[in-house]
Design a protein around this motif. Structure first.
Motif, PDB file in Angstrom:
ATOM      1  N   THR A   1     -35.007  -0.834  28.634  1.00 58.22           N
ATOM      2  CA  THR A   1     -35.002   0.497  29.245  1.00 58.22           C
ATOM      3  C   THR A   1     -33.893   0.685  30.275  1.00 58.22           C
ATOM      4  O   THR A   1     -33.787   1.741  30.873  1.00 58.22           O
ATOM      5  CB  THR A   1     -36.352   0.768  29.932  1.00 58.22           C
ATOM      6  N   SER A   2     -33.078  -0.350  30.487  1.00 59.12           N
ATOM      7  CA  SER A   2     -32.079  -0.251  31.554  1.00 59.12           C
ATOM      8  C   SER A   2     -30.787   0.433  31.120  1.00 59.12           C
ATOM      9  O   SER A   2     -29.943   0.736  31.950  1.00 59.12           O
ATOM     10  CB  SER A   2     -31.765  -1.635  32.116  1.00 59.12           C
TER      11      SER A   2
ATOM     12  N   ASN B   1     -28.894   3.702  29.289  1.00 58.86           N
ATOM     13  CA  ASN B   1     -29.171   5.118  29.066  1.00 58.86           C
ATOM     14  C   ASN B   1     -29.201   5.425  27.563  1.00 58.86           C
ATOM     15  O   ASN B   1     -28.203   5.215  26.867  1.00 58.86           O
ATOM     16  CB  ASN B   1     -28.093   5.952  29.753  1.00 58.86           C
TER      17      ASN B   1
ATOM     18  N   VAL C   1     -29.041   8.100  25.792  1.00 61.99           N
ATOM     19  CA  VAL C   1     -28.236   9.166  25.188  1.00 61.99           C
ATOM     20  C   VAL C   1     -26.733   8.963  25.362  1.00 61.99           C
ATOM     21  O   VAL C   1     -25.950   9.810  24.962  1.00 61.99           O
ATOM     22  CB  VAL C   1     -28.640  10.572  25.698  1.00 61.99           C
TER      23      VAL C   1
ATOM     24  N   HIS D   1     -30.344   2.174  21.301  1.00 59.27           N
ATOM     25  CA  HIS D   1     -31.578   1.952  20.572  1.00 59.27           C
ATOM     26  C   HIS D   1     -31.399   1.129  19.309  1.00 59.27           C
ATOM     27  O   HIS D   1     -32.361   0.658  18.729  1.00 59.27           O
ATOM     28  CB  HIS D   1     -32.261   3.282  20.231  1.00 59.27           C
TER      29      HIS D   1
ATOM     30  N   ASP E   1     -35.683   3.407  34.294  1.00 51.33           N
ATOM     31  CA  ASP E   1     -34.861   2.267  34.665  1.00 51.33           C
ATOM     32  C   ASP E   1     -33.365   2.553  34.570  1.00 51.33           C
ATOM     33  O   ASP E   1     -32.587   2.058  35.371  1.00 51.33           O
ATOM     34  CB  ASP E   1     -35.199   1.071  33.764  1.00 51.33           C
ATOM     35  N   TYR E   2     -32.957   3.358  33.570  1.00 49.50           N
ATOM     36  CA  TYR E   2     -31.517   3.589  33.422  1.00 49.50           C
ATOM     37  C   TYR E   2     -30.940   4.377  34.593  1.00 49.50           C
ATOM     38  O   TYR E   2     -29.742   4.333  34.853  1.00 49.50           O
ATOM     39  CB  TYR E   2     -31.171   4.229  32.081  1.00 49.50           C
TER      40      TYR E   2
ATOM     41  N   LYS F   1     -25.109  13.346  35.262  1.00 45.03           N
ATOM     42  CA  LYS F   1     -24.533  12.689  34.094  1.00 45.03           C
ATOM     43  C   LYS F   1     -25.565  11.853  33.344  1.00 45.03           C
ATOM     44  O   LYS F   1     -25.627  11.877  32.130  1.00 45.03           O
ATOM     45  CB  LYS F   1     -23.353  11.801  34.520  1.00 45.03           C
ATOM     46  N   HIS F   2     -26.377  11.098  34.093  1.00 48.94           N
ATOM     47  CA  HIS F   2     -27.312  10.204  33.414  1.00 48.94           C
ATOM     48  C   HIS F   2     -28.690  10.815  33.220  1.00 48.94           C
ATOM     49  O   HIS F   2     -29.397  10.479  32.293  1.00 48.94           O
ATOM     50  CB  HIS F   2     -27.410   8.878  34.176  1.00 48.94           C
ATOM     51  N   GLY F   3     -29.082  11.699  34.139  1.00 48.07           N
ATOM     52  CA  GLY F   3     -30.428  12.246  34.057  1.00 48.07           C
ATOM     53  C   GLY F   3     -30.535  13.484  33.204  1.00 48.07           C
ATOM     54  O   GLY F   3     -31.389  13.581  32.331  1.00 48.07           O
TER      55      GLY F   3
ATOM     56  N   ARG G   1     -29.069  14.983  30.649  1.00 45.64           N
ATOM     57  CA  ARG G   1     -29.132  15.020  29.185  1.00 45.64           C
ATOM     58  C   ARG G   1     -30.458  14.516  28.666  1.00 45.64           C
ATOM     59  O   ARG G   1     -31.011  15.027  27.712  1.00 45.64           O
ATOM     60  CB  ARG G   1     -28.002  14.201  28.572  1.00 45.64           C
ATOM     61  N   ASN G   2     -30.973  13.490  29.348  1.00 40.80           N
ATOM     62  CA  ASN G   2     -32.286  12.985  28.962  1.00 40.80           C
ATOM     63  C   ASN G   2     -33.371  13.994  29.276  1.00 40.80           C
ATOM     64  O   ASN G   2     -34.312  14.165  28.512  1.00 40.80           O
ATOM     65  CB  ASN G   2     -32.572  11.686  29.712  1.00 40.80           C
TER      66      ASN G   2
ATOM     67  N   PRO H   1     -29.792  10.780  20.338  1.00 36.80           N
ATOM     68  CA  PRO H   1     -29.321   9.893  19.279  1.00 36.80           C
ATOM     69  C   PRO H   1     -30.435   9.060  18.655  1.00 36.80           C
ATOM     70  O   PRO H   1     -30.238   8.463  17.610  1.00 36.80           O
ATOM     71  CB  PRO H   1     -28.315   8.999  19.997  1.00 36.80           C
ATOM     72  N   ARG H   2     -31.616   9.018  19.290  1.00 42.42           N
ATOM     73  CA  ARG H   2     -32.687   8.203  18.730  1.00 42.42           C
ATOM     74  C   ARG H   2     -33.377   8.881  17.557  1.00 42.42           C
ATOM     75  O   ARG H   2     -34.072   8.238  16.786  1.00 42.42           O
ATOM     76  CB  ARG H   2     -33.728   7.889  19.809  1.00 42.42           C
TER      77      ARG H   2
ATOM     78  N   GLU I   1     -33.873  10.011  14.066  1.00 42.04           N
ATOM     79  CA  GLU I   1     -33.288   9.612  12.784  1.00 42.04           C
ATOM     80  C   GLU I   1     -33.403  10.778  11.821  1.00 42.04           C
ATOM     81  O   GLU I   1     -34.448  11.404  11.714  1.00 42.04           O
ATOM     82  CB  GLU I   1     -34.050   8.410  12.211  1.00 42.04           C
TER      83      GLU I   1
END
Ligand SMILES: Nc1ncnc2c1ncn2[C@@H]1O[C@H](COP(=O)(O)OP(=O)(O)OP(=O)(O)O)[C@@H](O)[C@H]1O
Ligand code: SF4
Ligand SMILES: [Mg+2]
Lengths: 326, 316
Positions: A102-103, A105, A107, A154, B214-215, B232-234, B236-237, B312-313, B315
């Motif tokens: 989980t560390s 990102n 996306v 992933h 965690d990311y 940037k990291h948060g 989009r998620n 991207p996860r 499918e």
């Protein structure tokens, strides 16, 4: 060798509903240049919080560094203005975590996540950073690195993701790498490989390592010195050789006796009775006293101090007066 | 990706068939028939039968249904029973652009306003600002559109005279972009208001969840500024689930447009729907029902495709 990092009397407390939880309660720790120091102790002893405090990444609100210093090359990181701190974080001091799954990102591509660090800290051009990212991924053992940078996390296994994390952490050739149980979540067969990569790269870049682990077997192979923590305090600090041959603190003794002979981590400390007391409800006197086979009256009334004995330190009344040597 | 899109479209076909059956059935079951409204109650039975024959109202139900679907596939929704028999397609096409414009602008409003507020709340959870945003959101959610519309007209249009009271443009004036925008602001805001509240709540909870990941700690450990970490990291998620929310909100936009268009005398399909419903103009009602269902289905497909693009996860 001079000290790269000196942690002095670090206290990080959590505040919850009028309750103070002293997760880290006066930790002293020194890491010299090029040295690998292992931080060991049972779950809940404050290892992760110590390492996050060094990076000033304590979750806020909730936790707070209430006292102490973190001297990095002589400058106190705790007092450092945010702007200066950000130049060190991820650049001179980097960190890898226990949770490889989980560390990263989900996306952003693996390439993007490494490249952004190089562009930010090293002011590299995009194409140069991309080249460097491929090199770094090759260094941690990926053969198809040029394709991998366009992949998303992933698609990778835990061990592969942890290798990516190492590549990312080493991207700016840091002076200090903090690895918080980097192999705990991984398959036993992969653990050795990850440690090997870490060892190789830290040697190559002259990086000091603070390795947090449960696994004393790992420690003896990779570390120069060991710091043993119990209930938010350091109870013993010695070279690997000294500690394994002659553990002073009764807790260290118990830890070493419970190292499984073949492999694996300490899931349960057979030779130490009882459980770690919760940090919000610590015993009076020596924090180890309720579980200590050698405890005597004084142990339940007073707190022993961490006293230096030649090249090592120990926090126990048994060693307060006598000289300790080899 | 192309195959994924095609697959999603094909999967929508049974859904659309179901929708046509249900909307046809509902109109059939509704009380009263068009003859009772359209005609002089004293009409002779012979004339009445002629009328029924002309509009195919004597055929068995299933024949009526197949005729209707068959015509619809050729974009022929029949003719209005009123309005001098204007084709339904023409009626709808005259009104549709106005409604699409209104919905587009209010979607933009909703996103532009709620996402920043949601992020602001999520990054300062349980602060005074967070609580204020929550209270305003709930008020927005609880306020009926027609009441809010009337209040805004009373205050901004009648009292202050800042905005027109309704319509798409000033009557008899040549086309003018500013004039159009001027007329759009109040209705678009009202139409967006309820969804703004929903979107703000969803953005907040989604971003709050993201900040604990965690990311995010990894991104902080890289030495990035908090702003970079969040945006940037948060973001989009955090936005990925919001995209699917949009698919869910689309029907509320269509439903909301009925009220907003009525309050603001906006000549769109929402008002056309109300007019036709009151006069039991069946072909128009059915055409509009099918059209809005197709919109909702398409909106959901678009949301799914956007989701697949941003995450991207997924499918496909
Ligand atoms: N967010 C928090 N809020 C309150 N207390 C916390 C929080 N994080 C940690 N603590 C407290 O700090 C103590 C030390 O936690 P820490 O994560 O440093 O232990 P650790 O030695 O790393 O254990 P492990 O081996 O399980 O990782 C915990 O027992 C917990 O009570
Ligand atoms: S001080 Fe006493 S209780 Fe604590 S470790 Fe030493 S002997 Fe045991
Ligand atoms: Mg930990």
């Amino acid at each position: 060798m001079s000290a790269l990092l000196e942690v002095k009397n670090l206290k990080t407390h959590f505040f919850r509903k009028k309750q103070t939880i002293p997760a880290v309660d006066g930790v002293d720790l020194t890491i010299k240049k090029g040295e690998t120091v292992a931080l060991v102790g049972e779950s809940g002893s404050g290892k992760s919080i110590t390492s996050l405090s060094i990076m000033r990444l304590i979750p806020s609100p909730g936790g707070e560094i209430v006292d102490g210093q973190v001297l990095y090359n002589g400058t106190d990181l705790i007092e450092l203005p945010e702007k200066e701190l950000l130049k060190i974080r991820g650049n001179e001091i980097s960190m890898i975590f226990q949770e490889p799954m989980t560390s990263l990102n989900p996306v952003l591509t693996i390439g993007q996540q490494i490249i952004e660090v190089l562009i930010y800290h090293q002011k590299m051009s995009k194409s140069k950073a991309k080249q460097k990212a491929i090199e770094l991924l090759e260094m941690v053992g990926f053969s198809r690195a040029a394709e991998l940078i366009n992949d998303y996390p992933h698609r990778l296994s835990g061990g592969m993701r942890q290798r990516v994390m190492i590549a990312m952490a080493m991207s700016c050739s840091p002076k200090l790498l903090i690895a918080d149980e980097p192999t705990t979540a991984l398959d036993v067969t992969i653990q050795a490989q990850i440690l090997d990569i870490m060892k190789q790269l830290s040697n190559k870049f002259g990086t000091s390592v603070l390795l947090i682990t449960h696994d004393l077997g790992v420690v003896s192979e990779i570390a120069d010195r060991i710091v043993v923590m119990y209930c938010g305090q350091v109870v013993e600090e010695a070279t690997v050789g000294d500690l394994f041959e002659n553990p002073l603190h009764p807790y260290s003794e118990g830890l070493i006796e419970s190292v499984p002979s073949i492999e694996g981590e300490i899931s349960r400390l057979q030779s130490i009775e009882g459980n770690v007391p919760p940090p919000e409800n610590l015993p009076e006197g020596c924090r180890f006293a309720p579980r200590c086979p050698k405890a005597f009256d004084r142990c339940f009334q007073e707190m022993p101090t961490l006293s230096k004995k030649l090249s090592r330190s120990v926090r126990c009344f048994l060693y307060e007066q006598e000289e300790v040597g080899k | 990706m192309t195959t994924y899109i095609i697959r999603r479209l094909v999967m929508a076909i049974p859904l659309l068939i179901g929708i046509t059956i249900i909307s046809f059935a509902i109109v059939q079951m509704a009380p009263g028939d068009p003859t009772s409204l359209l005609m002089d109650p004293n009409i002779s039975p012979a004339d009445r039968a002629k009328f029924m024959e002309k509009y195919g109202l004597n055929d068995p139900i299933y024949i009526q249904y197949f005729k209707w679907v068959g015509n619809m596939l050729q974009l022929d929704f029949g003719s209005s029973l009123l309005k001098k028999g204007t084709p339904v397609t023409e009626l709808i096409m005259n009104r549709l652009p106005n409604t699409l414009l209104l919905m587009l602008v209010s979607t933009i409003f909703a996103f532009l306003i709620s996402i920043p507020f949601g992020i602001y709340s999520a990054t300062r959870p349980y602060s005074k600002t967070d609580y204020s945003v929550s209270v305003i959101s709930f008020l927005g959610l609880a306020t009926p559109n027609f009441w809010l519309g009337l209040m805004l007209i009373m205050f901004f249009s009648v009292k202050l005279g800042w905005f027109p009271t309704g319509g798409v443009s000033t009557l008899d004036a040549p086309f003018n972009v500013w004039d159009r925008i001027h007329h759009l602001i109040l209705p678009a805001f009202v139409l967006a208001s309820a969804d703004m509240a929903t979107l703000t709540r969803h953005t907040r909870s989604s971003m709050l969840d993201v900040t604990k990941q965690d990311y995010m700690r990894t991104a902080r450990a890289k030495g990035f500024k908090e702003r970079t970490v969040i945006y940037k990291h948060g973001l989009r998620n955090g936005l990925t689930p919001i995209i699917t929310i949009f698919g869910i909100l689309l029907p509320t936009f269509i439903g909301g447009s009925v009220i907003v268009e009525t309050v603001f005398s906006w000549p769109g399909i929402g008002r056309l729907f109300i007019e036709s419903a009151f006069s039991r103009d069946y072909p128009v009602i059915m055409g509009l029902t099918v059209l809005s269902s197709v919109f909702v289905v398409l909106g959901n497909i678009i949301a799914d495709i956007l989701y697949a693009i941003t995450d991207p996860r997924v499918e496909y």
